[in-house]
Design an enzyme around this catalytic site. Structure first.
Site, PDB file in Angstrom:
ATOM      1  N   GLU A  66       6.306 -36.270  -0.117  1.00  0.00           N
ATOM      2  CA  GLU A  66       5.723 -37.206  -1.254  1.00  0.00           C
ATOM      3  C   GLU A  66       6.239 -38.692  -1.065  1.00  0.00           C
ATOM      4  O   GLU A  66       5.151 -39.610  -1.622  1.00  0.00           O
ATOM      5  CB  GLU A  66       7.004 -36.791  -1.795  1.00  0.00           C
ATOM      6  N   GLY A 115       6.831 -42.503   1.217  1.00  0.00           N
ATOM      7  CA  GLY A 115       5.507 -43.383   0.429  1.00  0.00           C
ATOM      8  C   GLY A 115       4.180 -43.072   1.756  1.00  0.00           C
ATOM      9  O   GLY A 115       4.322 -42.672   2.417  1.00  0.00           O
ATOM     10  N   PRO A 116       3.851 -44.323   1.792  1.00  0.00           N
ATOM     11  CA  PRO A 116       2.414 -44.967   2.884  1.00  0.00           C
ATOM     12  C   PRO A 116       3.048 -44.113   4.062  1.00  0.00           C
ATOM     13  O   PRO A 116       1.665 -43.550   4.570  1.00  0.00           O
ATOM     14  CB  PRO A 116       2.021 -45.765   2.337  1.00  0.00           C
ATOM     15  N   GLU A 168       1.197  -0.771  -0.330  1.00  0.00           N
ATOM     16  CA  GLU A 168      -0.101   0.007   0.409  1.00  0.00           C
ATOM     17  C   GLU A 168       0.633   1.087  -0.011  1.00  0.00           C
ATOM     18  O   GLU A 168       0.596   2.355  -0.782  1.00  0.00           O
ATOM     19  CB  GLU A 168      -0.679  -0.327   0.792  1.00  0.00           C
ATOM     20  N   SER A 210       7.459 -49.221  -8.103  1.00  0.00           N
ATOM     21  CA  SER A 210       6.068 -47.871  -7.734  1.00  0.00           C
ATOM     22  C   SER A 210       6.466 -47.255  -9.624  1.00  0.00           C
ATOM     23  O   SER A 210       5.416 -46.427  -9.248  1.00  0.00           O
ATOM     24  CB  SER A 210       5.973 -47.733  -6.751  1.00  0.00           C
ATOM     25  N   TRP A 243       6.863 -46.549 -13.022  1.00  0.00           N
ATOM     26  CA  TRP A 243       5.743 -45.343 -12.525  1.00  0.00           C
ATOM     27  C   TRP A 243       4.729 -45.820 -12.954  1.00  0.00           C
ATOM     28  O   TRP A 243       3.672 -46.583 -13.553  1.00  0.00           O
ATOM     29  CB  TRP A 243       5.948 -44.313 -13.685  1.00  0.00           C
TER      30      TRP A 243
END
Length: 356
Positions: free
Chosen positions: A278, A280-281, A55, A171, A173
């Site tokens: 990211e 994993g589980p 501002e 995994s 891809w």
């Protein structure tokens, strides 16, 4: 009075200006000044800590007295406190601004209250204009203000039947090139990327943010590896442009109430504002179980894997009434894959709120 079309257009311009500012401890803020007839007369954005707020930067473009009667369109509620710079609310009042339109309330304990101060001075104020767009820009800063920790995005890729890998653990891809490109772009926007040692040992990820041609983005997230197992000397992450932060034990998630024992507190103190979880589980489930996920990204491939390796593990949901509901923000098609972006709903249980 609701926002006019010109004020909404000015807010879009202010959001564009805000993105020019650096991400960090201070919010990215843009401002546009409109004449009484709705024409743009000045613009500004916050250029970093210690510099003029948006501002004030816009007001500085005008001659003394020229801002009288104007409308200030700002992406964040004007601040009401004195830090390295003075309160923006007071600067707008002193300049004779007649109306202020802003997108998002300032949640800061010391800096909030600007809207009330402006109204008390007779300035017309309208908040919440294009709030969703502003929230998307300011999400990490807003999380830090409200919860005192970095903003956490939990991501996983899965088959249509909810598997993260084939039965043998492979995994790469599950998803296609368009989804992977999207992931790398998001990595580049993060300050840290977190994986578990299980994913590290199974996939040997580089944990870098790469363009489609394989070159590295200019900004790279800090690689963070969680788990008791060691990182092999020849692991690709050892060649990351930034040193690896390796921490053992999932207890790091469960002690957020104790800043000295919390992973997120350590990352916060290292200057991390956006965390990208990211892999994993086990790690993804731990963040979700502890209520420490602000965004969820689920990349879903039209393939079936079967087998025992689920995309998520135990979440602490003993019965259907305890299910963890999400609000879906968007669904996007990326090649053959789908990306669902969602936000966990606040819950009454302390483990789901994740507040200190």
């Amino acid at each position: 009075m609701t926002a006019t079309d010109r004020e909404r257009d000015a807010m879009r311009r202010a959001l564009s200006l805000a993105r020019r500012g650096p991400r960090g401890l201070n919010p990215q803020v843009g401002a546009v000044l409109l004449s009484p007839t709705g024409d743009v007369v000045a613009e500004g954005w916050h250029r970093g800590a210690g510099t003029a707020h948006a501002e004030v930067a816009a007001l500085a473009q005008l001659a003394p007295g020229a801002a009288a009667g104007t409308t200030a369109v700002v992406t964040l509620e004007p601040c009401n406190h004195t830090g390295r710079t003075g309160p923006c609310a007071e600067a707008l009042i002193a300049a004779g601004v007649a109306r202020v339109v802003y997108a998002v309330d300032d949640p800061g304990e010391r800096s909030s209250g600007g809207a009330e101060r402006l109204r008390a001075a007779g300035v017309d104020v309208e908040g919440g204009v294009l709030a969703d767009e502003a929230h998307a820009l300011l999400d990490s800063w807003l999380t830090a203000q409200r919860l005192g920790r970095p903003h956490v995005t939990v991501k996983w890729a899965q088959s249509l039947d909810g598997r993260a890998a084939a039965a043998d653990g492979t995994s790469q891809w599950i998803t296609g090139p368009a989804a992977r490109e999207d992931v790398h772009r998001r990595r580049a926007e993060a300050d840290a990327i977190v994986v578990g040692t299980g994913t590290l040992l199974a996939d040997d990820p580089a944990l870098t943010a790469r363009r489609p041609d394989g070159t590295l983005y200019d900004e790279q997230p800090m690689p963070v590896v969680l788990g008791a197992r060691g990182i092999p000397d020849d692991a690709r992450v050892r060649r990351h442009p930034r040193p690896v932060l390796h921490r053992a034990g999932n207890h790091l998630f469960d002690e957020w109430g104790d800043p000295d024992g919390s992973l997120l507190a350590e990352l916060r103190d290292l200057g991390v504002h956006r965390v990208f979880v990211e892999g994993g589980p086990t790690i993804a489930s731990a963040f979700l179980r502890a209520g420490l996920a602000d965004d969820v990204l689920a990349y879903i491939a039209p393939t079936l894997l079967g087998g025992p390796i689920l995309a998520l593990g135990e979440l602490g949901v003993p019965t259907i009434t305890a299910q963890r509901r999400l609000d879906v923000a968007s669904i996007e098609r990326l090649g053959d894959d789908l990306l669902i972006v969602a936000h966990p709903r606040p819950a009454s249980g302390p483990t789901q709120e994740g507040t200190p």
